[in-house]
Design an enzyme around this catalytic site. Structure first.
Site, PDB file in Angstrom:
ATOM      1  N   CYS A 112      71.100  -2.846  -6.504  1.00  0.00           N
ATOM      2  CA  CYS A 112      70.446  -2.962  -7.307  1.00  0.00           C
ATOM      3  C   CYS A 112      70.576  -2.398  -8.458  1.00  0.00           C
ATOM      4  O   CYS A 112      70.911  -2.118 -10.177  1.00  0.00           O
ATOM      5  CB  CYS A 112      69.096  -3.196  -7.590  1.00  0.00           C
ATOM      6  SG  CYS A 112      68.414  -4.643  -6.399  1.00  0.00           S
ATOM      7  N   HIS A 249      65.710  -1.648 -13.720  1.00  0.00           N
ATOM      8  CA  HIS A 249      66.389  -2.896 -13.176  1.00  0.00           C
ATOM      9  C   HIS A 249      64.972  -3.697 -13.212  1.00  0.00           C
ATOM     10  O   HIS A 249      63.858  -3.192 -12.548  1.00  0.00           O
ATOM     11  CB  HIS A 249      66.772  -2.552 -11.345  1.00  0.00           C
ATOM     12  CG  HIS A 249      66.595  -3.209 -10.488  1.00  0.00           C
ATOM     13  ND1 HIS A 249      67.161  -4.191 -10.721  1.00  0.00           N
ATOM     14  CD2 HIS A 249      66.143  -3.507  -9.869  1.00  0.00           C
ATOM     15  CE1 HIS A 249      66.645  -5.498  -9.322  1.00  0.00           C
ATOM     16  NE2 HIS A 249      66.199  -4.733  -8.946  1.00  0.00           N
ATOM     17  N   ASN A 279      64.415 -11.235  -9.508  1.00  0.00           N
ATOM     18  CA  ASN A 279      64.903 -10.199  -9.392  1.00  0.00           C
ATOM     19  C   ASN A 279      66.833 -10.506  -9.340  1.00  0.00           C
ATOM     20  O   ASN A 279      66.476 -11.449  -8.184  1.00  0.00           O
ATOM     21  CB  ASN A 279      64.469  -9.037  -8.441  1.00  0.00           C
ATOM     22  CG  ASN A 279      65.041  -8.314  -7.763  1.00  0.00           C
ATOM     23  OD1 ASN A 279      66.410  -8.010  -8.342  1.00  0.00           O
ATOM     24  ND2 ASN A 279      64.552  -7.548  -7.097  1.00  0.00           N
TER      25      ASN A 279
END
Length: 328
Positions: A112, A249, A279
């Site tokens: 990520c 993130h 996400n």
């Protein structure tokens, strides 16, 4: 300083997976998901739509938004944990699909944190003079590696891609400072099995799908990121008061709220893309930036901390000045 972030584009698939859709798949509810994560829906790639397809659309959007040609790009970095194949790389496929004749091409896996790592690498390539124009693309099709019978993970993940163009410019520096670290011992808390089904002495779960120990990940993130945010501004002889935006993130809104509370950075100056995209791993930050730029929430020459974190317990932050070219 002679690095310049000139353009950003993004793409998400058309198909939506809402919290109400998930209520039909697992024991959950819209109220529970929103309260725990802040996510309301996510985008899902079609069965025959893969990471290279999403990345290509994100680059096309960049080209259209800024009227940018890409024939002179001399290096392509694709950040992803869900490549179409183990090899060839997504970057080499993108090079072919874009008909860029001569460019280095590699895939980068920093989970990520991938997009920020990709920017850091592009910055280094341009700063050194080895390359003049670098395309950094972050794309994921996480829906293809998500277990939709596991309510702890299936409510989180979505698909999407973002792209950025880095060029050499002597007068308008974009990259002001970077900070990154990793703690590979934390890898047992967030992973996807591959050739090996064991990490050290630990037998791995998930059978090729994402496994996440959310509690341990949360503890690590909220303890590390406030320190990292303060470190990057201190190393730049600034304070958090001098930063216009925080772009973490987009993993979980409750996590982001805790980071802001512990660091003292205002939540109202924090940007995220999770509410309607979920996400999307390394794609969350470019998706967020593109949304904020398209609505003119981000102004010319605003400063921002871009902060990625994820599996392998990697983290990467860049303090940037957003002096992009004017959109069409």
């Amino acid at each position: 300083m002679d690095k310049f972030l000139t353009a950003i584009g993004s793409y998400v698939p058309d198909k939506r997976l809402t919290n109400f859709d998930l209520e039909k798949l697992v024991e959950t509810s819209d109220e529970w998901i929103v309260r725990r994560t802040g996510i309301r829906e996510r985008r899902i790639a079609e069965r025959n739509q893969f990471t290279s397809d999403l990345c290509l659309q994100a680059v096309h959007h960049l080209q259209q938004a800024y009227d940018k040609e890409l024939e002179d790009v001399d290096f392509i970095i694709v950040c992803t944990t869900t490549p179409d194949y183990p090899f060839p790389s997504v970057a080499s496929q993108l090079q072919a699909k874009l008909s860029i004749r001569s460019a280095g091409a590699l895939d980068l896996n920093a989970t990520c944190a991938g997009f920020v790592y990709g920017l850091h690498l592009a910055n280094s390539l341009v700063s050194s003079g080895l390359h003049q124009k670098v395309l950094v693309v972050a794309g994921e099709t996480l829906s293809k590696v998500t277990d939709y019978s596991d309510r702890n993970t299936c409510v989180l993940f979505g698909d999407g891609a973002g792209a950025a163009r880095i060029e050499r410019d002597e007068q308008n520096p974009s990259f002001l400072h970077s900070f990154m670290s990793s703690n590979g011992n934390g890898g047992i808390h967030l992973y996807r099995t591959g050739l090996s089904k064991q990490m050290g002495d630990v037998e791995l779960l998930g059978d090729g799908n994402i496994y996440q120990n959310g509690r341990e990940l949360y503890k690590w993130v909220v303890s590390q990121l406030p320190q990292g945010m303060n470190q990057i501004v201190t190393d730049s002889n600034l304070s958090l008061l001098d930063v216009d935006w925080f772009v973490p993130h987009s993993a979980n809104l409750r996590m982001i709220e805790s980071i802001c509370e512990k660091s003292g950075f205002p939540l109202e100056r924090t940007l995220y893309s999770l509410e309607y995209f979920g996400n999307t791993s390394c794609a969350t930050i470019p998706l967020t930036l593109d949304m904020a730029l398209s609505t003119q929430q981000i102004k010319q020459d605003d400063t921002a901390i871009l902060y990625g974190f994820g599996g392998g317990f990697v983290q990467a932050a860049s303090l940037v000045r957003l002096s992009l070219d004017k959109r069409k």
